[in-house]
Design an enzyme around this catalytic site. Structure first.
Site, PDB file in Angstrom:
ATOM      1  N   THR A  78      38.447  31.500  36.295  1.00 42.82           N
ATOM      2  CA  THR A  78      37.425  31.991  35.376  1.00 42.82           C
ATOM      3  C   THR A  78      37.722  31.516  33.971  1.00 42.82           C
ATOM      4  O   THR A  78      38.855  31.546  33.536  1.00 42.82           O
ATOM      5  CB  THR A  78      37.385  33.530  35.375  1.00 42.82           C
ATOM      6  OG1 THR A  78      36.751  33.974  36.549  1.00 42.82           O
ATOM      7  CG2 THR A  78      36.601  34.054  34.177  1.00 42.82           C
TER       8      THR A  78
ATOM      9  N   THR B 246      47.969  40.909  47.131  1.00 41.86           N
ATOM     10  CA  THR B 246      47.815  42.336  47.458  1.00 41.86           C
ATOM     11  C   THR B 246      47.592  43.131  46.191  1.00 41.86           C
ATOM     12  O   THR B 246      47.503  42.603  45.127  1.00 41.86           O
ATOM     13  CB  THR B 246      49.068  42.888  48.177  1.00 41.86           C
ATOM     14  OG1 THR B 246      50.205  42.331  47.544  1.00 41.86           O
ATOM     15  CG2 THR B 246      49.043  42.537  49.629  1.00 41.86           C
TER      16      THR B 246
END
EC number: 2.3.1.35
Lengths: 399, 399
Positions: free
Chosen positions: A186, A399
């Site tokens: 991004t 995670t």
């Protein structure tokens, strides 16, 4: 026109306040530009994060009073809850700053598909609101707060003269192509200025600058759901003109170069100048194809002056040219060497050209010039090498 | 229609002779199909190797008597000398086989920008000409001789019934996306058949099959200067029809899958089925964007069921769809699991869907189905993971 680089990032522009706070993997940056004229360029990805949808509406008004940006969560693919969270960020920012919530732009970057930790973000917004300042440190804190896997904060500011003689400034921060898995690269950039302009004049100038810089930056070719560039002006200096456009181009180019240098896992950055193309679109296509080629990127990582991959990428780019007339030059601070000249390969074994080309390819910043000899248009693309670390960063389970 | 896989590669077709010889890094393969009807699909790269230019001319006649292919040198960017060498390969082949040199197709793969070791290639051609046979072993030798960094030879043959009841066959060999630096991934495929067809009928069928298979195969997105698919028919069976087209599609799909499995440095291969797209072009774009995404490819390497990267790649592909209606399913021999359903993420922490998705992503062959819910068109793309070895193979300097 003389463009002088100065300190201060977004705070180089008088009257702009900034702040940034970070807590673990979450950060919040604030920029306050009361009733500033504003324009933006948002991701063209069909999948768009909730803050992108919200900010698009805010920008329709042509005016913003604040920008709030968080790192750590992209608030994308989060549905109605996500929009509630984006609106909440705008509202908390508006309350803290006593501005209109409809004039707060919201940007997010980070993991996608997970609900925002909205309480944490809210407390970071309030904390940042207490630290607002017009200072280089404040802009630096902002630049750091919006980092994800970026390895260094990115700021640029310039001072220059408008055609009428008034001094004007442009300041900017950006975050680059770091990835927060399971997300994609991004890029966010916030730009401040004091040039006097309407929203549509700002938008036009921004669109042109973005097209030549951020849109020519290729880290891995994946376009994010959260990409956003916003420019806000206090309008306190002279009228917008070509000098401004030129200076804005310089600012965006510097940011693009920083983002290339800080590409995921990158050890080197490079620039591809395609010159003498038949059309501008041909030049852009060829430059992007070369900068985006996995084979060129790995050759740069391996310090291999691999003209074959460069020429072949130009060949499949769709640009028109005669392979027998193409020339390729490599350049770095170590020197410059032609490796292909009008279709003849110069850099082969035993030739001094190859030795010099290898030395240049060993450098950290490389410039590749490809002369298509097919016209007079040119374009530049920015890229970085493809490395073991890129694979490691992106293959590791999240995670 | 029932399509039966059989042994024999290109030699599964009666009357076709093959041979292959290798000496160090150079190999030569021969296929003899006297006065066969022929058609081809050649690289669309603007930079084309000399044998590609020569073969294009040969194929204009619609008839070939032999194909000669070498590995180790691509004969590209070699100018007039290169064309002399390509013509010489055709001539030596023609003399050895007593056929017309104007009916010999020439293919090359390997290093580019270096003169062919033409004496060595000539002696390999003569050696191969002495070993011609119609046997599975001969086709196997051919498939091995044209390998570069391929790790296994690639052959497929099928038998099927034409609409009129006649039994027909298609046999094929291919070399995949191995790279001989400083070169790019080159794919060659030679296909034989006995269906009765004109050159233009063969070309039309081949073009369709290539479009759906080889053109949907993405290893690193770089298109070679030497890519070539040639099909030659003895015309001894019944007339070309839709059954043939279907069987040809199966043959090309199998070869594409083998090439994906054998992509440079690949440890896994995957298939992307995009279904219910608005247009065929939308389906193709989305499938290719997903299969070509560096982020998806590294996620597959890392066994990460990263729906975010899959959805985002569809988002920037240009295909039209509503993100709130997209569904994503993962499948392998271990099972099948929906990870996104009509815009809702199912595979998140603590859910059994995530566990199963992780298990599936650990497998060697993965199928990703993306339902755009925007129409009724579909397309399939083939890809492989992006690994440390890809970077190593392509970053190592060539000498």
């Amino acid at each position: 026109m003389k463009i002088r680089f100065i300190e201060g990032g977004v705070c180089a522009v008088d009257g702009v306040l900034a702040a940034g706070c970070r807590e673990g993997k979450y950060g919040v940056g604030l920029i306050v530009t009361r009733k500033a004229t504003a324009a933006g360029v948002l991701t063209s990805n069909r999948v768009r994060a909730e803050p992108v949808k919200l900010t698009e509406k805010v920008l329709e008004g042509g005016r913003i009073s604040a920008i709030v940006a968080n790192s750590g969560n992209a608030n994308c693919f989060t549905g109605r809850d996500g929009m509630d969270d984006a609106l909440r960020m705008a509202r908390v920012t508006a309350e803290s700053l006593q501005v209109d919530a409809g004039e707060v732009a919201v940007a997010s970057t980070g993991v996608i598909g997970r609900r925002m930790p909205i309480r944490k973000i809210e407390s970071l917004i309030r904390m940042a609101a207490d630290q607002l300042e017009n200072s280089p440190e404040a802009s630096g804190n902002l630049a750091s707060a919006i980092m994800t896997t970026d390895t260094f904060p990115k700021e640029v500011a310039v001072e220059f003269q408008l055609e009428g003689g008034e001094t004007a400034r442009i300041g900017a921060v950006a975050k680059g192509s770091g990835m927060i898995a399971p997300n994609m690269a991004t890029m966010l950039s916030f730009i401040t200025t004091d040039v006097d302009a309407s929203p549509s004049e700002l938008r036009e100038a921004l669109r042109r600058a973005v097209d030549d810089t951020f849109n020519m930056l290729i880290v891995d070719g994946d376009e994010s759901t959260n990409d956003m560039v916003i420019m806000a002006s206090t309008c306190k200096s002279g009228r917008i003109d070509e000098n401004f456009t030129e200076a804005l181009g310089v600012v965006c180019r510097e940011l693009a170069r920083m983002m290339a240098r800080d590409g995921e896992g990158a050890t080197k950055s490079f620039q591809v100048d395609v010159v003498n193309a038949r059309t501008r679109e041909d030049a852009r296509r060829a430059a992007r194809a070369i900068a985006g080629s996995s084979l060129v990127k790995t050759a740069i990582f391996g310090a291999d002056p691999n003209w074959g991959r460069i020429v072949a990428a130009a060949g499949y780019s769709g640009a028109e040219f005669d392979p027998d007339r193409i020339s390729v030059t490599l350049e770095s601070e170590n020197g410059s060497v032609g490796i292909v000249e009008e279709g003849d390969v110069l850099a082969f074994e035993g030739k001094p050209e190859l030795e010099l080309a290898e030395r240049i390819m060993g450098d950290d910043e490389i410039r590749i010039t490809v002369d298509l000899n097919a016209g007079s248009e040119s374009a530049t693309a920015y890229g970085c090498d493809l490395t073991y670390d890129y694979v490691r960063i992106n293959a590791e389970y999240t995670t």
